[in-house]
Scaffold this active site. Structure first.
Site, PDB file in Angstrom:
ATOM      1  N   GLY A 148       0.823  -1.183   0.000  1.00 23.85           N
ATOM      2  CA  GLY A 148       0.000   0.000   0.000  1.00 23.85           C
ATOM      3  C   GLY A 148       0.867   1.247   0.000  1.00 23.85           C
ATOM      4  N   CYS A 149       0.232   2.396  -0.263  1.00 25.88           N
ATOM      5  CA  CYS A 149       0.986   3.654  -0.368  1.00 25.88           C
ATOM      6  C   CYS A 149       1.546   4.093   0.987  1.00 25.88           C
ATOM      7  CB  CYS A 149       0.118   4.735  -0.999  1.00 25.88           C
ATOM      8  SG  CYS A 149      -1.547   4.888  -0.300  1.00 25.88           S
ATOM      9  N   TYR A 150       0.687   4.164   2.009  1.00 30.76           N
ATOM     10  CA  TYR A 150       1.182   4.545   3.333  1.00 30.76           C
ATOM     11  C   TYR A 150       2.275   3.580   3.820  1.00 30.76           C
ATOM     12  CZ  TYR A 150      -2.529   8.046   4.148  1.00 30.76           C
ATOM     13  OH  TYR A 150      -3.355   9.146   4.093  1.00 30.76           O
TER      14      TYR A 150
END
Length: 342
Positions: A148-150
């Protein structure tokens, strides 16, 4: 020429995959699927690709996808796990940009995603696709769970500190901000212009589904569970993400030298000079993570600033980086874009 397919190509990450793959010197997109837009020309939906891709969206078809060397899933959570086993039987490799194969603990996955997992055996063999952490395992993987991005911004930010056991891993704080595109392309009230513009807010403070993913990645580095407070925020910009990361130092080290040494051989992590403050616009549309490390007032707190583009290094370009590793291509192939300013 490598042939790839994309399942779910009408969202922001699917669009970014198309943009990147259209410019990849060794890849041809064989199929891109969308049940609701089958028969629509790709460049009718995404005019920026006019002249670069001559394709139509088609309904997902396992036989066609199974003839690809690799298939990307840019689909809602719970979709990839229904199709991946059949593709693996056909000898096709998979990069899932959703969350179906990210968490190894299936009860935790079900708790956060609200469904039972359809193929636990595939979860066992899937490799978490953060190249800076798992490069060699990715090379031999048949299924890669794209981070995921985070988690990408946070794990890369903390990685050198945890590898060297320099901080109290029971008390980590990740204060993160993301542009609105991180919520996806579907219509939602909170991402409407009049709702998101001129506004700034935290969300998911009691718990966010990226929290167990980040903890899992940090625990892999630390070798034991970590204590993490993670608070995401929505900022009124289209794309970009910053993690402001705090940790209490328990050991002595030159933090600047530590980060420069750890990432010296990494093509897509840029450690900035001492005293720097990275900006999200300097990574827009690229596969780069830019990091600055500080020790405020020479105290016992390490402060790490980590910026990425949530749609590229946080999604599509990292998926292409994983594809390159899985298929024996040059890791940087098709990923040398320079950020557009202003």
């Amino acid at each position: 020429m490598i042939e790839v397919g994309i399942v779910g190509g009408t969202g922001y990450t699917g669009m970014e995959l198309l943009r990147l793959l259209a410019g990849h010197p060794q890849v041809r997109v064989r199929a891109i699927t969308s049940r609701g837009n089958a028969g629509t020309a790709v460049d009718d939906m995404f005019p920026s690709l006019r002249g670069h891709l001559d394709l139509q969206f088609t309904a997902p078809d396992a036989e066609t996808l199974g003839r690809c060397d690799l298939v990307f899933f840019a689909t809602p959570n719970g979709t990839a796990m229904q199709m991946v086993p059949e593709l693996l039987e056909a000898g096709t490799r998979v990069v899932d940009l959703g969350a179906d194969f990210r968490l190894k603990d299936l009860p935790t996955w079900s708790q956060w995603y609200g469904m039972e997992h359809a193929c636990p055996d595939v979860v066992e063999q899937a490799v978490y696709g953060l190249p800076e952490l798992n490069r060699e395992a990715i090379r031999g993987a048949r299924v890669v769970a794209n981070p995921g991005c985070y988690p990408t911004a946070v794990i890369l930010g903390y990685l050198p500190l945890l590898e060297q056991k320099l901080v109290d891993a029971s008390f980590l704080v990740a204060d993160c901000k993301s542009g609105v595109s991180g919520a996806g392309r579907k219509a939602q009230v909170h991402t409407l212009l009049c709702e998101a513009n001129e506004n700034f807010k935290a969300y998911g403070a009691p718990g966010h589904r990226h929290l167990p993913e980040i903890r899992q990645g940090l625990a892999q580095i630390q070798g034991s569970d970590v204590g993490l407070t993670f608070v995401p925020h929505l900022v009124p910009m289209t794309r970009g993400m910053q993690g402001t990361l705090y940790a209490r130092l328990t050991g002595q080290a030159n933090l600047q030298e530590l980060y420069e040494r750890r990432y010296a051989a990494e093509s897509f992590v840029d450690v900035l000079p001492p005293g720097s403050h990275p900006e999200t616009r300097t990574v827009r549309g690229t596969n780069m993570c830019r990091i600055a490390v500080h020790r405020p007032a020479d105290g016992d707190t390490a402060l790490v600033l980590s910026v990425i583009d949530n749609l590229t290094k946080g999604a599509a370009s990292q998926a292409v980086q994983n594809m390159n590793l899985m298929l024996g291509l040059e890791e940087t192939a098709g990923l040398q874009q320079i950020a557009v300013l202003p």
